[in-house]
Design a protein around this motif. Structure first.
Motif, short mmCIF file in Angstrom:
data_model
loop_
_atom_site.label_atom_id
_atom_site.label_comp_id
_atom_site.label_asym_id
_atom_site.label_seq_id
_atom_site.Cartn_x
_atom_site.Cartn_y
_atom_site.Cartn_z
N VAL A 195 -8.92 6.13 40.52
CA VAL A 195 -8.77 5.22 41.66
C VAL A 195 -9.94 4.24 41.59
O VAL A 195 -11.11 4.65 41.59
CB VAL A 195 -8.78 5.96 43.00
CG1 VAL A 195 -8.59 4.97 44.15
CG2 VAL A 195 -7.68 7.03 43.03
N SER A 196 -9.62 2.96 41.50
CA SER A 196 -10.64 1.91 41.38
C SER A 196 -10.70 1.09 42.65
O SER A 196 -9.66 0.67 43.19
CB SER A 196 -10.33 1.00 40.20
OG SER A 196 -10.33 1.71 38.97
N PHE A 197 -11.93 0.85 43.10
CA PHE A 197 -12.19 -0.01 44.25
C PHE A 197 -12.87 -1.26 43.69
O PHE A 197 -14.06 -1.24 43.37
CB PHE A 197 -13.09 0.69 45.26
CG PHE A 197 -12.50 1.91 45.89
CD1 PHE A 197 -11.90 1.86 47.15
CD2 PHE A 197 -12.54 3.14 45.24
CE1 PHE A 197 -11.36 2.99 47.74
CE2 PHE A 197 -12.00 4.28 45.82
CZ PHE A 197 -11.41 4.21 47.07
N PHE A 198 -12.11 -2.35 43.57
CA PHE A 198 -12.63 -3.59 43.00
C PHE A 198 -13.21 -4.47 44.11
O PHE A 198 -12.49 -4.90 45.01
CB PHE A 198 -11.51 -4.36 42.30
CG PHE A 198 -10.94 -3.67 41.09
CD1 PHE A 198 -11.46 -3.90 39.82
CD2 PHE A 198 -9.86 -2.79 41.21
CE1 PHE A 198 -10.93 -3.27 38.71
CE2 PHE A 198 -9.32 -2.16 40.11
CZ PHE A 198 -9.86 -2.39 38.85
N MET A 199 -14.51 -4.74 44.01
CA MET A 199 -15.19 -5.62 44.96
C MET A 199 -15.76 -6.81 44.21
O MET A 199 -15.74 -6.86 42.98
CB MET A 199 -16.30 -4.85 45.68
CG MET A 199 -15.80 -3.70 46.54
SD MET A 199 -17.16 -2.64 47.14
CE MET A 199 -17.57 -1.73 45.64
N GLU A 200 -16.25 -7.79 44.94
CA GLU A 200 -16.89 -8.93 44.31
C GLU A 200 -18.22 -8.50 43.71
O GLU A 200 -19.13 -8.08 44.42
CB GLU A 200 -17.11 -10.05 45.33
CG GLU A 200 -15.85 -10.63 45.92
CD GLU A 200 -14.96 -11.31 44.89
OE1 GLU A 200 -15.52 -11.86 43.91
OE2 GLU A 200 -13.72 -11.28 45.05
N GLY A 201 -18.34 -8.54 42.40
CA GLY A 201 -19.60 -8.23 41.73
C GLY A 201 -19.80 -6.78 41.36
O GLY A 201 -20.76 -6.46 40.65
N GLU A 202 -18.94 -5.88 41.79
CA GLU A 202 -19.08 -4.48 41.40
C GLU A 202 -17.75 -3.74 41.57
O GLU A 202 -16.83 -4.22 42.24
CB GLU A 202 -20.18 -3.79 42.23
CG GLU A 202 -19.93 -3.78 43.72
CD GLU A 202 -21.07 -3.09 44.48
OE1 GLU A 202 -21.79 -2.28 43.86
OE2 GLU A 202 -21.24 -3.39 45.68
N ARG A 203 -17.69 -2.56 40.95
CA ARG A 203 -16.48 -1.75 41.02
C ARG A 203 -16.87 -0.28 41.09
O ARG A 203 -17.75 0.18 40.36
CB ARG A 203 -15.61 -1.99 39.79
CG ARG A 203 -14.36 -1.13 39.74
CD ARG A 203 -13.40 -1.57 38.64
NE ARG A 203 -13.75 -1.10 37.31
CZ ARG A 203 -14.11 -1.88 36.29
NH1 ARG A 203 -14.19 -3.19 36.46
NH2 ARG A 203 -14.39 -1.38 35.11
N VAL A 204 -16.22 0.45 41.98
CA VAL A 204 -16.42 1.90 42.07
C VAL A 204 -15.15 2.58 41.60
O VAL A 204 -14.05 2.22 42.03
CB VAL A 204 -16.74 2.32 43.53
CG1 VAL A 204 -16.78 3.85 43.65
CG2 VAL A 204 -18.07 1.73 43.97
N GLU A 205 -15.30 3.57 40.70
CA GLU A 205 -14.16 4.31 40.19
C GLU A 205 -14.37 5.80 40.39
O GLU A 205 -15.44 6.33 40.11
CB GLU A 205 -13.94 4.01 38.71
CG GLU A 205 -13.55 2.58 38.43
CD GLU A 205 -13.29 2.33 36.95
OE1 GLU A 205 -12.59 1.36 36.63
OE2 GLU A 205 -13.81 3.11 36.10
N ILE A 206 -13.34 6.46 40.86
CA ILE A 206 -13.34 7.92 40.98
C ILE A 206 -12.25 8.44 40.05
O ILE A 206 -11.08 8.12 40.22
CB ILE A 206 -13.10 8.36 42.43
CG1 ILE A 206 -14.26 7.88 43.31
CG2 ILE A 206 -12.94 9.88 42.52
CD1 ILE A 206 -14.07 8.16 44.79
N THR A 207 -12.66 9.21 39.06
CA THR A 207 -11.75 9.66 38.00
C THR A 207 -11.75 11.17 37.87
O THR A 207 -12.80 11.81 37.96
CB THR A 207 -12.16 9.06 36.64
OG1 THR A 207 -12.05 7.64 36.68
CG2 THR A 207 -11.28 9.59 35.52
#
Length: 244
Positions: A195-207
């Motif tokens: 699950v990827s959370f795409f934000m401006e300038g960064e991304r958080v992924e939980i795999t």
């Protein structure tokens, strides 16, 4: 000693569950069933039934367990809304652990997803990608849908209205309120979810990546032990792991 019945015993998952039971000192295999066997002939041989088959077969076993007062651990996926209602009604009579994924790691990931969604979900484009072996028949996977449900609930959204399962033909910018799903099928992949959370300038992924079906089997056996002494109701692996 808790006696367990296993359905789909000749299949990959069934064989793995039997192996997990044999490795656990607190449970024993009461009986193993396959397609064509009659569960009614062995009601005195088990306390709880573990089922990872198909919806139609699961509902058949459910009816017998409900009538005979047997507990169930259900890892089957692909139920429609009417079938889910049947499960809910049966849980008023017998205790059931029902989860699209019995893995401890996946259920920990669900808790992390809830936290991430509350903190950054409204500022993110959220996409869920899952991969499984070529033989899996339902898509997206039950686990991917559960992840989407957890994210949507944390954000106060209705997954049935905000989920996007394919972008072909959509000729407009991405709507931030949507949750995207992508499915991959091939080879012998046991199960992978990101699950990827795409934000401006960064991304958080939980795999989460599963390399063996044993992780699901051990979770199912753990759920079977946890059910002992429980009253009728619908329980999840979040309940079993005390994460809820």
């Amino acid at each position: 000693m808790i006696k367990i019945a296993v359905t789909g015993a000749s299949g990959r998952m069934g064989q793995t569950i039997i192996e997990a039971i044999n490795q656990n000192e607190c449970v024993e295999l009461g009986v193993a069933f396959d397609k064509g066997d009659d569960l009614n002939d062995a009601l005195d041989k088990f306390d709880v039934l573990i089922d990872f088959t198909r919806p139609a077969a699961t509902l058949k076993y459910l009816e017998i367990c409900e009538r005979s007062g047997k507990k169930m651990v259900i890892g089957t996926t692909g139920f429609n809304d009417d079938e889910l209602q049947v499960l809910t009604e049966a849980s008023q009579q017998i205790p059931i652990v029902f989860a699209p994924n019995m893995s401890v790691g996946v259920n920990l990931s669900l808790k992390l997803l809830e936290l991430a969604s509350r903190v950054i979900g409204n500022e993110s484009d959220i996409e869920i990608v899952e991969a499984h072996h070529r033989h899996k028949v339902d898509a997206p996977s039950g686990t991917a849908l559960k992840m989407g449900e957890v994210v949507a609930n944390a954000l106060g959204r209705d997954l049935s209205k905000c989920a996007v399962y394919g972008r072909e033909g959509i000729e407009k910018p991405r709507d931030r309120e949507t949750i995207g799903f992508s499915t991959i099928r091939g080879g012998d992949v046991v199960g992978e979810h990101t699950v990827s959370f795409f934000m401006e300038g960064e991304r958080v992924e939980i795999t989460h990546k599963a390399s063996s079906r044993m992780t699901f089997a051990n979770g199912a056996v753990r759920a079977s032990r946890w059910l002992q002494g429980k009253s009728a109701g619908m329980y999840s692996m979040q309940d079993v792991l005390e994460l809820s």
